[in-house]
Scaffold this active site. Sequence first.
Site, PDB file in Angstrom:
ATOM      1  N   GLY A  43     -24.795  58.759  34.217  1.00  0.00           N
ATOM      2  CA  GLY A  43     -23.729  58.486  33.266  1.00  0.00           C
ATOM      3  C   GLY A  43     -22.386  58.913  33.814  1.00  0.00           C
ATOM      4  CB  ALA A  46     -14.863  63.912  29.365  1.00  0.00           C
ATOM      5  CE  LYS A  49     -18.344  56.980  38.567  1.00  0.00           C
ATOM      6  NZ  LYS A  49     -18.595  55.823  39.459  1.00  0.00           N
ATOM      7  CB  VAL A  50     -24.015  62.976  34.994  1.00  0.00           C
ATOM      8  CG1 VAL A  50     -25.300  63.789  35.038  1.00  0.00           C
ATOM      9  CG2 VAL A  50     -22.939  63.736  34.232  1.00  0.00           C
ATOM     10  CG  ASP A 157     -18.509  69.127  22.582  1.00  0.00           C
ATOM     11  OD1 ASP A 157     -18.248  68.534  21.520  1.00  0.00           O
ATOM     12  OD2 ASP A 157     -18.484  68.570  23.683  1.00  0.00           O
TER      13      ASP A 157
END
Length: 968
Positions: A43, A46, A49-50, A157
Amino acid sequence: MAFANFRRILRLSTFEKRKSREYEHVRRDLDPNEVWEIVGELGDGAFGKVYKAKNKETGALAAAKVIETKSEEELEDYIVEIEILATCDHPYIVKLLGAYYHDGKLWIMIEFCPGGAVDAIMLELDRGLTEPQIQVVCRQMLEALNFLHSKRIIHRDLKAGNVLMTLEGDIRLADFGVSAKNLKTLQKRDSFIGTPYWMAPEVVMCETMKDTPYDYKADIWSLGITLIEMAQIEPPHHELNPMRVLLKIAKSDPPTLLTPSKWSVEFRDFLKIALDKNPETRPSAAQLLEHPFVSSITSNKALRELVAEAKAEVMEEIEDGRDEGEEEDAVDAASTLENHTQNSSEVSPPSLNADKPLEESPSTPLAPSQSQDSVNEPCSQPSGDRSLQTTSPPVVAPGNENGLAVPVPLRKSRPVSMDARIQVAQEKQVAEQGGDLSPAANRSQKASQSRPNSSALETLGGEKLANGSLEPPAQAAPGPSKRDSDCSSLCTSESMDYGTNLSTDLSLNKEMGSLSIKDPKLYKKTLKRTRKFVVDGVEVSITTSKIISEDEKKDEEMRFLRRQELRELRLLQKEEHRNQTQLSNKHELQLEQMHKRFEQEINAKKKFFDTELENLERQQKQQVEKMEQDHAVRRREEARRIRLEQDRDYTRFQEQLKLMKKEVKNEVEKLPRQQRKESMKQKMEEHTQKKQLLDRDFVAKQKEDLELAMKRLTTDNRREICDKERECLMKKQELLRDREAALWEMEEHQLQERHQLVKQQLKDQYFLQRHELLRKHEKEREQMQRYNQRMIEQLKVRQQQEKARLPKIQRSEGKTRMAMYKKSLHINGGGSAAEQREKIKQFSQQEEKRQKSERLQQQQKHENQMRDMLAQCESNMSELQQLQNEKCHLLVEHETQKLKALDESHNQNLKEWRDKLRPRKKALEEDLNQKKREQEMFFKLSEEAECPNPSTPSKAAKFFPYSSADAS
């Protein structure tokens, strides 16, 4: 200019800039590509990237979060997340596998969770979680939060997107990027950070007011919002932009479930106490673990089923609906359906149930145990999505002369796990609707009904028939919030009459005064998905059907755009938090440097006066010693002089005695001879006695005179030394007064200087807040403009579609009306062929006029819609501007109040300091006077001690008695 001031506020001097520092859990000496191999992309977050990574040695999988960092300050922003992950060893929190900083990139390797995030699972399954699944997630989240809060960590969060799933059916709490690690148990935070839809009210207030900080109770509110999100796919107020959401959270009552009757009392009570706007009365995670909603949860079977279903093999089948050729079949079927509409009871317009959606008769939710074991039954789950196969919304065929369109059901498909009872229910539903089915209906027996939000119908005027209700757009609930509705019309069809079903299938055109045919493209394709998976050795098959529509694409697009907006807001929050941290560090450094400087100045001043006092005392000692030496010399010289004079006097006194002896002899010689001897002896004895007495008296008198002279000299010397010591004491006390006065003046100056610094720091802080708020407002206006532009573009596209669709509808209606008119002429049989042709011609002309009128009405309606849309967009911008102005005004007011309170506090502190200064001055004077009295008392005692015994020294080591050695 403002930006330059902003940079000036955050600027640090060269020696204050931080150098590269080593972090305990971050390796700088190793390239992560040597240890890990990137095997895929998971994914785009913010901040980076992962990726999915695989360890080259062990083969273990990990999620690699790769973040580009340009400076050490940016790197330090992520150290808190790494430290939290490294110190939190809990079964429901993701584990840190390693952290690397190489080539300007930070690699955070965390535990890989194959199940994915909960929000992604809901989107994949196209439904929310069931209550048993929510219970297990809630239980595990509470245990994780209880652990975090015991470690003085606030997550800040919490949301479904940050709750990951493992294949074993356990959660992993993730994303500690904005978390706070407190140093004290009761420490509070005032950072405005997090995702708006999940923010607690006390966190929202920190956007403009830092006086109301929050603690770990903010996570409890976010937990409640997350549970609602898992039940309804979307969080409360998701249809609003972030600006309005913050206002809604701060001023509205706590959110609740949209359909409370579908959920248990325990769930609703849990949400009620968790979503308490007062953080003081909001329970902690440990207290919520005792709540009946989660206290009895011991198994994660529900989550294992959820993950297995989400990861199951999916067989998709797309079934085409009516094609364009079927429209003619529908027209041909009008004659068959006409008999039905004439023979059956009169059907009123569908406004009877216009305000009642299909959820009006929801199915009762079952107990958790019952819902888990009834996968193959249609209405066993509250969400109604696991095993439902229902009739699709019928396609509307051309109507009769009264303008009523007749429903033509689409094809029906039977799921893999359906039993015979569902088929009976379908047949019964068709029988209740009455009449024979058209050929088009007979050909479409395989399509299934989509979710209620996917089957929302649009009229030409843009109105929606959501879930079978004729409601204006303002009253219709948003699409995603309806995804957890009941088992659609399959469970409720037996209790619905023909008029209600008809209201679902028709599109009311209010401005034209007639019912129009729906767009065939809306029901073009039906997507049927069959999932097969095994849970605890039991094979489960679930089939769902969904109509693919443009609304689905719009929902996905809106979801993507909202994520993009939240990502932009998250970046702004992160940068704001970084700037706030830098400013706070700068302020702390300034205060620390100021305190050090104050301490150095005070120490320097004290040292100066201490040196002066030492010099004064040394001079005094030297002077007194010199005076004592002078006095000793003077005493010796004076004693020697007096001794010499006394010796001369004694010599003269002896000569006088000799003369007296001669006179006595002369007197005796004058006597007769016979008396001389006896008289001489007697006179000489008397003379000797008198001589001894006079000599003794004379010597005593000399000694007394000597001692008296020495005493006077000693007294004079002592008085001289006392005067000198008094003089030195006065100088010393004056120096002490000057010292204290200088220190008091410095204290007052430091109070003033510290106040000015704190005041300037407060101004800098509010300047930074205004700067960040203006940046946020600019981003919100930009997002609002994009939103308005999207709405205008969507309206234009919809109007273009309606404009292109109207001629087809008019042609179809014209053919139908002409056929019916010809048939009526044929039935009546009146008039000749020429008359019939004339009537048909007149009817055709009337139809042309009517169609032209409809086109003009449509054009006028489109113009009105565009005008209303532009007005709405302008109203949105005006409302946004008003809200932003209110926030700015509130921030300025708060700054003014804080500055005023700061000045008042400084004045009060200054007044208290001055009030305390008077007793300090008084105590100083009393101390100095006491020392003066002690000195006078010492001198007085010395004088009294010398009076009775002059030979006793008045002051040791300073005054010495007269002795014979002084004279020698």
